[in-house]
Structure formats: structure tokens, C-alpha cells
Design an enzyme around this catalytic site. Structure first.
Site, mmCIF file in Angstrom:
data_model
loop_
_atom_site.group_PDB
_atom_site.id
_atom_site.type_symbol
_atom_site.label_atom_id
_atom_site.label_comp_id
_atom_site.label_asym_id
_atom_site.label_seq_id
_atom_site.Cartn_x
_atom_site.Cartn_y
_atom_site.Cartn_z
ATOM 1 N N HIS A 1 -9.659 3.071 -10.417
ATOM 2 C CA HIS A 1 -10.909 3.015 -9.657
ATOM 3 C C HIS A 1 -11.425 4.406 -9.281
ATOM 4 O O HIS A 1 -12.492 4.515 -8.668
ATOM 5 C CB HIS A 1 -10.734 2.184 -8.387
ATOM 6 C CG HIS A 1 -10.439 0.745 -8.633
ATOM 7 N ND1 HIS A 1 -11.225 -0.044 -9.449
ATOM 8 C CD2 HIS A 1 -9.436 -0.057 -8.183
ATOM 9 C CE1 HIS A 1 -10.718 -1.267 -9.481
ATOM 10 N NE2 HIS A 1 -9.627 -1.301 -8.741
ATOM 11 N N ASP B 1 -6.025 -4.938 -15.919
ATOM 12 C CA ASP B 1 -5.894 -5.187 -14.490
ATOM 13 C C ASP B 1 -6.821 -6.327 -14.062
ATOM 14 O O ASP B 1 -7.844 -6.593 -14.716
ATOM 15 C CB ASP B 1 -6.262 -3.908 -13.737
ATOM 16 C CG ASP B 1 -5.907 -3.929 -12.265
ATOM 17 O OD1 ASP B 1 -4.846 -3.397 -11.905
ATOM 18 O OD2 ASP B 1 -6.707 -4.464 -11.466
ATOM 19 N N HIS C 1 -8.813 -6.228 -11.614
ATOM 20 C CA HIS C 1 -10.083 -5.607 -11.236
ATOM 21 C C HIS C 1 -10.576 -4.688 -12.353
ATOM 22 O O HIS C 1 -9.785 -4.027 -13.023
ATOM 23 C CB HIS C 1 -9.914 -4.781 -9.960
ATOM 24 C CG HIS C 1 -9.358 -5.564 -8.805
ATOM 25 N ND1 HIS C 1 -7.996 -5.630 -8.547
ATOM 26 C CD2 HIS C 1 -9.975 -6.300 -7.847
ATOM 27 C CE1 HIS C 1 -7.799 -6.382 -7.469
ATOM 28 N NE2 HIS C 1 -8.976 -6.805 -7.035
ATOM 29 N N ASP D 1 -1.700 -7.583 -11.273
ATOM 30 C CA ASP D 1 -2.359 -8.417 -10.272
ATOM 31 C C ASP D 1 -3.160 -9.556 -10.892
ATOM 32 O O ASP D 1 -3.740 -10.382 -10.172
ATOM 33 C CB ASP D 1 -3.245 -7.588 -9.341
ATOM 34 C CG ASP D 1 -4.086 -6.553 -10.049
ATOM 35 O OD1 ASP D 1 -4.025 -6.467 -11.294
ATOM 36 O OD2 ASP D 1 -4.816 -5.817 -9.364
#
Length: 343
Positions: A158, A193, A195, A282
Site C-alpha cells: 500500500h 493479497d 486488498h 488475508d
């Protein structure tokens, strides 16, 4: 397979973050390291300490202005009367242009996208060692290893060239990809991931030498919200070199593997010399963030499919938070990858 990790990566210990406006314990805890190390060992990995590569590989993808901020902001913040124990922004610009604030508060808002990346005394050093783990894994692959694993904590995908966000400070996957470019004409990054890897996308969005592909939960109602949509294809020379494959929450193994088949087709069409896998665990059905309902055996199948590309591969740890199966999920992925290489 070798796994790279430095003990200094444990020291960053964020206390809280805001979720839907409410303070919550920060899930990016040092305990993640113990679970992931156990998972890597169970997969047969040899744990190796990386070297200190200096700021060079990091500065290859992050601006000097930003790195100076990361290194010095905590000491500056502590001089503010009544300041919080960790650097947490309370103001953000609605546009980032030529002006640059002189104050620590203003710079925190300028360089931190959200409240999920608090900075403490140990953050910069931990983040550097995390990045150096990725560089060392890239060095191993450049020296002939078919694959290497970097236990990167804190994570990185990120983080933009000059912005922290979402538990991330230095973009380890981008650092690894840029380092691989020393010997590889083209590098692909595959982010699996939960996200979207918005920072990674942003760093390479206008470049044709690094293909970025991300499979993630649809951001229309999910972090990072403003990036990760299917119509984001790159810009300028990078147009057509970015592929986003957003999935419905809790869509499960089969839907994820279908998206991965599409990702593999695009990666093959790019014909890269090396691959970086931004590995988020995740997406797991039992992860605290809800995930995409990928199962533990599903991670093994995902790894086998990626290994089928036959590319020298750096596996960089991204998300995956505290749950009973965190280590098992890493074992499944690394074991599946290793088994596929033996076939």
C-alpha cells in the site's frame, strides 16, 4: 527454498488504527512474525538473515523527500507539545501539488494516506530491514535460485513512492521488482493479497517494463476504495501494463483460481524474465478481515498454479493477520510452490 528475515523487523509495534471511525487494536502486530516463521520452517525453508543494503535499493522506488520524512518524523513529532505517542495524521490534502508544508503535522498528512500506518521510534529501521529481506530474496533469485521467500514485516504494497498507508511504509514488492530489473529486462508483479496493491500499482503505473497484476476484493465497498478497479489499465507508456481482477467478497477457491488463470495469461503475454508474488494470506476464510474465503488447501493450489509459470520468483510477504491458521496457510503456499517445482 531460503526465507529471509531480520529480527529488527519485530520492533515496529503499532498500537491502534481507526476502523470506520472507531479506534481498534492494530492487527499488524509483531506476533505475526512468529506464526510466519513457524509456517516457513514447516515448509522446509532455511531462515537466513539479510544483509544491510543501505538506502540505494529503497531509494530506487521511493523519493528522497519521503525517505527523509520517514527517518526523521518521529523525533520531530515528539517535540510537539501534547502530541500522540505515535505519528498519526489528522489532516490530509485534497490535492498534492507543488506546495510542501514545513510542519511535522502537515508533512504527516502529506505522506500518510490513512490512520493505519502509525510511526514510532522503531518504524523506519524495521521497514528498512523488511525491504532488505526482499532485496536479499531478489539477490538469491538473480544468483540462480528458482524461488525465494522474503518474510517482509511490516508489509509494503500500500506504500506509494512518497506515501505510507494500510500498515505499509516501504513497498517491498516494488523494491524487489526494481532490484530484479538489474538483470531482468521485464518483471511481472502478481499481487494475491485480499486488498488491492494500490501503492505498487501507483509506482509502476506509467512504466512498460514492469507488469502489475492484482487479484483482490472489489474495492467498491472495501479498502483501499479509490484504487483497484478493473478499468485501471496504466497510463502513458504504461497503458496496458496494469491488470486488476476484483472479486466479490467470500467468493472462494474456485473463483480465485479462475481469476488466477486470467492473470497467468496476461503474465505469459508480457513474457517477463522474473516474477514477484506479493503474497497476502488475508484472503483466507478465517482471517480477521473477512477475506475472500480461500481455504488452506486453496493456498497450495494457488501456489502450484503460479509455479506453473516457470519463472524465477521472489515471494514477498504482504498481509495475513493473527488467526490460528496463519502459519499453516504459509506452509501450504510455500509447500505447494516447492512441490510444483519438483514435478
Amino acid at each position: 527454498m531460503k526465507a529471509f528475515f531480520a529480527d529488527e523487523q519485530r520492533r515496529h509495534d503499532p498500537k491502534a488504527f481507526l476502523s470506520s471511525g472507531a479506534p481498534q487494536p492494530n492487527p499488524e502486530k509483531p506476533e505475526r512474525v512468529e506464526r510466519l516463521l513457524a509456517g516457513a520452517r514447516a515448509a522446509g525453508c532455511e531462515i537466513v538473515r539479510p544483509r544491510d543494503f543501505g538506502l540505494g535499493p529503497i531509494a530506487a522506488v521511493h523519493t528522497p523527500e519521503y525517505l527523509e520524512f520517514l527517518e526523521n518524523i518521529f523525533a520531530r513529532w515528539r517535540r510537539i507539545e501534547g502530541a500522540s505517542a505515535e505519528v498519526i495524521p489528522n489532516i490530509h490534502p485534497i490535492a498534492r501539488g507543488g506546495s510542501y508544508p514545513a510542519s511535522a503535522v502537515g508533512q504527516a498528512g502529506y505522506h500518510m494516506a490513512d490512520t493505519a500506518c502509525p510511526i514510532s521510534a522503531e518504524t523506519f529501521d524495521s521497514a528498512c530491514w523488511s525491504a532488505w529481506s526482499a532485496v536479499e530474496a531478489a539477490e538469491a533469485v538473480m544468483s540462480g535460485a528458482p524461488a525465494a521467500y522474503a518474510l517482509c514485516r511490516p508489509p509494503g504494497h500500500h506504500a506509494f513512492a512518497d506515501v505510507a498507508g494500510g500498515f505499509c511504509f516501504i513497498n517491498n514488492s516494488a523494491v524487489a521488482a526494481e532490484h530484479l530489473r538489474k538483470s531482468a529486462a521485464r518483471v511481472a508483479i502478481l499481487d494475491v493479497d485480499l486488498h488491492h496493491g494500490n501503492g505498487t500499482q501507483g509506482i509502476f503505473y506509467a512504466r512498460p517494463d514492469v507488469l502489475t497484476v492484482s487479484i483482490h476484493a472489489d474495492p467498491v465497498r472495501f479498502y483501499p476504495f479509490f484504487w483497484g478497479h478493473a478499468d485501471e489499465r496504466g497510463e502513458g507508456p504504461g497503458l496496458g501494463y496494469n491488470l486488476n481482477l476484483p472479486l466479490t467478497r467470500k467468493s472462494g477457491d474456485e473463483r480465485f483460481l479462475e481469476a488466477l488463470a486470467t492473470a497467468r495469461q496476461r503474465i505469459r503475454a508480457f513474457a517477463p524474465d522474473a516474477l514477484v508474488v506479493a503474497l497476502g494470506l488475508d484472503a483466507f476464510e478465517g482471517d480477521p478481515f473477512g477475506g475472500l474465503s480461500v481455504t488452506t488447501p486453496g493456498f497450495s493450489r494457488i501456489a502450484e498454479a503460479i509455479a506453473g509459470l516457470g519463472l524465477p520468483t521472489v515471494i514477498v510477504q504482504e498481509g495475513g493477520y493473527l488467526c490460528d491458521a496463519l502459519g499453516d496457510n504459509l506452509t501450504a503456499f510455500l509447500g505447494g510452490y516447492g512441490n510444483a517445482l519438483k514435478v
